[in-house]
Motif scaffolding. Structure first.
Motif, short mmCIF file in Angstrom:
data_model
loop_
_atom_site.label_atom_id
_atom_site.label_comp_id
_atom_site.label_asym_id
_atom_site.label_seq_id
_atom_site.Cartn_x
_atom_site.Cartn_y
_atom_site.Cartn_z
N VAL A 5 0.61 -1.40 -0.03
CA VAL A 5 0.23 -0.12 0.06
C VAL A 5 0.96 1.26 0.21
CG1 VAL A 5 -1.85 1.41 1.18
CG2 VAL A 5 -1.87 -1.12 1.48
N GLU A 6 0.74 2.10 -1.24
CA GLU A 6 1.42 3.28 -1.61
C GLU A 6 0.97 4.43 -0.56
OE1 GLU A 6 2.23 1.09 -5.17
OE2 GLU A 6 0.67 1.36 -3.96
N SER A 7 1.55 5.44 -0.09
CA SER A 7 1.12 6.76 0.25
C SER A 7 2.06 7.79 0.11
CB SER A 7 0.72 6.20 2.00
OG SER A 7 1.81 6.14 2.51
N GLY A 8 1.59 9.09 0.32
CA GLY A 8 2.44 10.13 0.22
C GLY A 8 2.34 10.88 -1.05
N GLY A 9 1.99 10.62 -1.90
CA GLY A 9 1.99 11.19 -3.11
C GLY A 9 1.08 12.66 -2.90
N GLY A 10 1.35 13.40 -4.05
CA GLY A 10 0.61 14.58 -3.96
C GLY A 10 1.12 15.76 -5.09
N LEU A 11 0.78 16.70 -4.79
CA LEU A 11 1.18 17.99 -5.81
C LEU A 11 2.11 18.89 -5.31
CD1 LEU A 11 0.72 19.77 -8.50
CD2 LEU A 11 -1.26 20.75 -7.24
N VAL A 12 3.36 19.01 -5.96
CA VAL A 12 4.38 19.82 -5.28
C VAL A 12 5.04 20.67 -6.56
CG1 VAL A 12 5.13 18.34 -3.66
CG2 VAL A 12 6.17 18.20 -5.83
N GLN A 13 5.50 21.83 -6.26
CA GLN A 13 6.25 22.47 -7.16
C GLN A 13 7.70 21.98 -7.73
OE1 GLN A 13 6.04 26.42 -5.44
NE2 GLN A 13 4.52 26.93 -6.80
N ALA A 14 8.08 22.42 -8.64
CA ALA A 14 9.21 21.97 -9.27
C ALA A 14 10.49 22.57 -8.19
CB ALA A 14 9.76 22.41 -10.58
N SER A 17 10.42 18.98 -2.42
CA SER A 17 10.70 17.27 -1.99
C SER A 17 9.44 16.61 -1.90
CB SER A 17 11.81 17.33 -0.94
OG SER A 17 12.97 17.87 -1.24
N LEU A 18 9.57 15.38 -1.73
CA LEU A 18 8.39 14.57 -1.37
C LEU A 18 8.79 13.14 -1.01
CD1 LEU A 18 5.10 15.00 -1.32
CD2 LEU A 18 5.12 13.74 -3.46
N ARG A 19 8.10 12.90 0.05
CA ARG A 19 8.50 11.29 0.43
C ARG A 19 7.50 10.47 0.19
NH1 ARG A 19 10.64 8.72 6.17
NH2 ARG A 19 8.50 8.97 6.49
N VAL A 20 7.47 9.34 -0.59
CA VAL A 20 6.36 8.28 -0.58
C VAL A 20 6.69 7.24 0.01
CG1 VAL A 20 5.34 9.35 -3.10
CG2 VAL A 20 7.24 7.51 -2.97
N SER A 21 5.67 6.59 0.42
CA SER A 21 5.95 5.02 1.07
C SER A 21 5.15 3.97 0.90
CB SER A 21 5.50 5.55 2.91
OG SER A 21 6.17 6.63 3.42
N CYS A 22 5.53 2.89 1.21
CA CYS A 22 4.86 1.73 0.80
C CYS A 22 4.94 0.73 1.97
CB CYS A 22 5.70 1.01 -0.45
SG CYS A 22 5.07 -0.55 -0.87
N ALA A 23 3.92 0.14 2.42
CA ALA A 23 3.61 -0.50 3.54
C ALA A 23 3.35 -1.92 3.00
CB ALA A 23 2.43 -0.31 4.49
N PHE A 24 4.18 -2.83 3.71
CA PHE A 24 4.17 -4.31 3.15
C PHE A 24 3.64 -5.00 4.26
CE2 PHE A 24 6.53 -7.81 0.96
CZ PHE A 24 6.58 -8.88 2.00
N GLU A 112 6.57 -9.62 -8.76
CA GLU A 112 5.40 -10.74 -8.77
C GLU A 112 4.28 -9.52 -8.01
OE1 GLU A 112 6.36 -15.28 -9.01
OE2 GLU A 112 5.60 -14.30 -6.84
N ASN A 113 4.77 -8.84 -7.32
CA ASN A 113 3.63 -8.20 -6.35
C ASN A 113 3.77 -6.60 -6.54
OD1 ASN A 113 3.05 -10.62 -4.56
ND2 ASN A 113 5.40 -10.53 -4.52
N TRP A 114 2.47 -5.84 -6.53
CA TRP A 114 2.31 -4.66 -6.87
C TRP A 114 1.51 -3.96 -6.05
CZ3 TRP A 114 5.54 -2.24 -10.37
CH2 TRP A 114 6.23 -2.99 -11.31
N GLY A 115 1.85 -2.61 -5.76
CA GLY A 115 0.71 -1.85 -5.03
C GLY A 115 -0.25 -1.23 -6.14
N GLN A 116 -1.01 -0.30 -5.61
CA GLN A 116 -2.11 0.36 -6.39
C GLN A 116 -1.58 1.55 -6.98
OE1 GLN A 116 -2.07 0.62 -3.09
NE2 GLN A 116 -2.27 2.93 -3.04
N GLY A 117 -0.68 2.09 -6.63
CA GLY A 117 0.10 3.31 -7.07
C GLY A 117 -0.47 4.79 -6.27
N THR A 118 0.46 5.46 -6.34
CA THR A 118 0.14 7.02 -5.71
C THR A 118 0.64 8.10 -6.80
OG1 THR A 118 0.37 8.33 -3.89
CG2 THR A 118 2.51 7.15 -4.58
N GLN A 119 -0.28 8.88 -6.87
CA GLN A 119 0.03 10.05 -8.00
C GLN A 119 0.85 11.08 -7.44
OE1 GLN A 119 -1.13 10.50 -11.12
NE2 GLN A 119 0.37 12.10 -11.33
#
Length: 124
Positions: A5-14, A17-24, A112-119
């Motif tokens: 399960v990914e989290s942490g995506g969002g909208l940022v300016q060029a 920084s941003l950090r995305v996470s993936c819980a296993f 073999e295993n994938w999350g749903q993705g975060t934008q």
């Protein structure tokens, strides 16, 4: 069965920084190689970064090297992607992937295993 399960995506300016996470969950996290891929609209999914089970060996796509950092916390069963100095071309859906062994770290068919993705959207 592995769940990601990914989290942490969002909208940022060029430049920001941003950090995305993936819980296993579902299996022994320490046994899995973890990776991040991304897919921009109209493009194929591409490799971003991977980290081995020992949490020491890491691999990056040339386009993100020196800007992105992959890490994992085996106690928390979580993998992170710290993204610095973001550029508009980094805009994509970011996917977490896991596999106990891969024949090619850089090939999404190795996982073999994938999350749903975060934008992640980077505005100029």
């Amino acid at each position: 069965q592995v769940q990601l399960v990914e989290s942490g995506g969002g909208l940022v300016q060029a430049g920001n920084s941003l950090r995305v996470s993936c819980a296993f969950s579902g299996r022994t996290f320490n046994n899995y190689i973890m990776a991040w891929f991304r897919q921009a609209p109209g493009q194929e999914r591409e490799f971003v970064a991977a980290i081995m089970r020992n949490a020491i060996s890491t691999y990056y796509a040339d386009s993100v090297k020196d800007r992105f950092t992959i890490s994992r916390d085996n106690a928390k069963k979580t993998v992170y992607l710290q993204m610095n100095n973001l550029k508009p071309e980094d805009t994509a859906v970011y996917y977490c992937a896991a596999d106990p062994r891969t024949y090619n770290l850089y090939n999404d068919r190795s996982y073999e295993n994938w999350g749903q993705g975060t934008q992640v959207t980077v505005s100029s």
